[in-house]
Design a protein around this motif. Sequence first.
Motif, PDB file in Angstrom:
ATOM      1  N   SER A 184       0.651  -1.282  -0.085  1.00 53.11           N
ATOM      2  CA  SER A 184       0.059  -0.102  -0.074  1.00 53.11           C
ATOM      3  C   SER A 184       0.890   1.116   0.070  1.00 53.11           C
ATOM      4  CB  SER A 184      -1.016   0.006   1.298  1.00 53.11           C
ATOM      5  OG  SER A 184      -0.777  -0.723   2.083  1.00 53.11           O
ATOM      6  N   ASN A 191       0.007   6.942   2.790  1.00 49.69           N
ATOM      7  CA  ASN A 191      -1.146   6.078   2.646  1.00 49.69           C
ATOM      8  C   ASN A 191      -1.680   5.552   4.172  1.00 49.69           C
ATOM      9  OD1 ASN A 191       1.240   5.236   3.982  1.00 49.69           O
ATOM     10  ND2 ASN A 191       1.186   2.996   3.250  1.00 49.69           N
ATOM     11  N   CYS A 194      -5.164   3.302   3.972  1.00 49.02           N
ATOM     12  CA  CYS A 194      -5.100   2.380   2.697  1.00 49.02           C
ATOM     13  C   CYS A 194      -5.361   1.016   3.281  1.00 49.02           C
ATOM     14  CB  CYS A 194      -3.652   2.384   1.828  1.00 49.02           C
ATOM     15  SG  CYS A 194      -3.953   3.946   0.798  1.00 49.02           S
ATOM     16  N   ASP A 326     -11.038   6.087  -1.278  1.00 47.94           N
ATOM     17  CA  ASP A 326      -9.327   5.911  -1.599  1.00 47.94           C
ATOM     18  C   ASP A 326      -9.327   5.047  -2.753  1.00 47.94           C
ATOM     19  OD1 ASP A 326      -8.446   7.844  -0.158  1.00 47.94           O
ATOM     20  OD2 ASP A 326      -7.926   6.400   1.723  1.00 47.94           O
ATOM     21  N   VAL A 370      -5.025   0.051  -2.102  1.00 51.21           N
ATOM     22  CA  VAL A 370      -5.970  -0.242  -1.056  1.00 51.21           C
ATOM     23  C   VAL A 370      -6.150  -1.689  -0.539  1.00 51.21           C
ATOM     24  CG1 VAL A 370      -8.033   0.383   0.022  1.00 51.21           C
ATOM     25  CG2 VAL A 370      -6.760   2.219  -1.309  1.00 51.21           C
TER      26      VAL A 370
END
Length: 575
Positions: A184, A191, A194, A326, A370
Amino acid sequence: MSGRKSVKEESKVHHGELKDILEGIRLLKNIVQTSRGPYGKVKVIQNASGGHVTLTSSSGRLLPLLSISKPLLKLLVTSAEGHLQKFSDGGLSLMAWCLNIVESAENSVVNNRCLIELNDELMELALSVLNSDSFPGKVNLSLSNTVQILSLVKTILSSKPLCKLSDECLKHIASLIVECFLSSVKEDHKNANCIMILTSEGLSVDQSKYVPGILLLYPEISSSNIKTLHFNMIQDRRILVALVTASMSGDSEEVIQGQYHQNAEVNAQQTVIEYIKTFCNGIIGHKVGVIMCQRVIHPKIKSHLREKGIFLIERMGARISSFVQDLTGAIPIDSFSCDPKKNLGWLDAIDHVILNKKSYLHLQRADRGVNSLLLYGMEEEIVSELKLVCETALSSLQNILQYLILLCGGGCWETSLAFSIKQKMEEKRSSVLENTMCTSSALSAACEIFCNSLLQVAKSSGHPGVMMMTSFPTFHCWRVPLDSDEHCNLDNLTCSCGMVTEQMDNLMSVNDVKIDSHSSIKDAVLKNDISNLQQISQTKSCIVDSYISNVSALRNAVSTANMILNVGNCLQDIN
């Protein structure tokens, strides 16, 4: 049966001082210090009404459940909770350091005002030591070195005994977390949102898994058989997604532009529903395959959309909606008057999967990084504890992207810092005395309190039936059983973090260290030892701690201790 009081009683203000809560300080300190580390004791918590029983040794679950009425102790708990919101780790250490300083200060002959000034000086000195390249309690981290990253994750996971992780399970979960985290990480290292953690009971921990994309619980589809799903797609086989955060239940408070005439037959809700349908028709025209709504969708709107072949996901909540945003790249639609085309995202695929007899939607998009981490456990409390510890591990991994430093764990960095501070204080004694206008004896007492708080926390992280020992010049921590005759014949003993090896004859009790005799340390010797630390940490699985969370916890602990020591009187309305 007692009735409600008709007249409010006159408020009574309780006048208290720090010495009045010493018993509470000792009790809270015992709770905190006995919860730390792999040998910590699990706490059982239940409210007075006999509600849910919680088992934990994690500060993230323990602190919200503690019923604390004393304002000064509440101040400390609030400070720890604020630290946990930011770093997810170090809450117990923060409280332990603070409580040790406050308790020792109350038993000291030095006045609080002087101790506060000296604590600030000692904290600045501690920070300069921690930031120094010659501090033997830390190692540099390389993101390409998975040994170091795995060491950090394993240290965090093994610190909570309730998780009951065997060596194989520990290795499995640590590998999942690192794999999930590394997949990720984006180029900009942003991130923070994520990785979504899901939990499920009934299977063993070693069956936990990492899944690219998002696993979304979807009981609307039967979990008896896997169902093939069909979606409206655009030419490149992508599924367009609309993420709606506005209410689609017909109770929208959004002002609808139009002219209104008084009519007894007009239904306000029906008007709103028709307005939402008009918005939905615009979405349908853009060949959207899925509408994901944070809230409930009205049955009439559901029926209308399904007739047009739109797949619906509702009641996602704010947390899952954030992950979906996301993953899909969709911009949340919070108004039905906007142009939906600019807000659409997309997915590569959506599959129906069955895991542990539960029905899930697997949302996939390869380029977004993700991921989902599905954790299993046989009991509810074990699963809850494991989830929190994994969240802590992921937060710590996120922090190392900005701070490529690790601390030598197992109590080694605290012990090394304590004696390094004593060494530096001897060198800077005259300048500190000049800045604070305190006496030399007061400085010695304050330094002893500050350093002993570090040593006590280091001691509490290990097995209770041992003697803490150290060695010059790294001042790492060795835990030798009180009946240590069997160790006398061994050539070498390894410190608590696993990076330094010494002969038993070279070890001394932390209580017997004389700083004066070691003041003339040769830089070449220390540089060689630090170089060895760096090499060992890169090739051997060691005990390591997060740098930024622990340093921030120490800073907040000293700040909170000074705040408590600065309180003259505590006035509390006890009505």
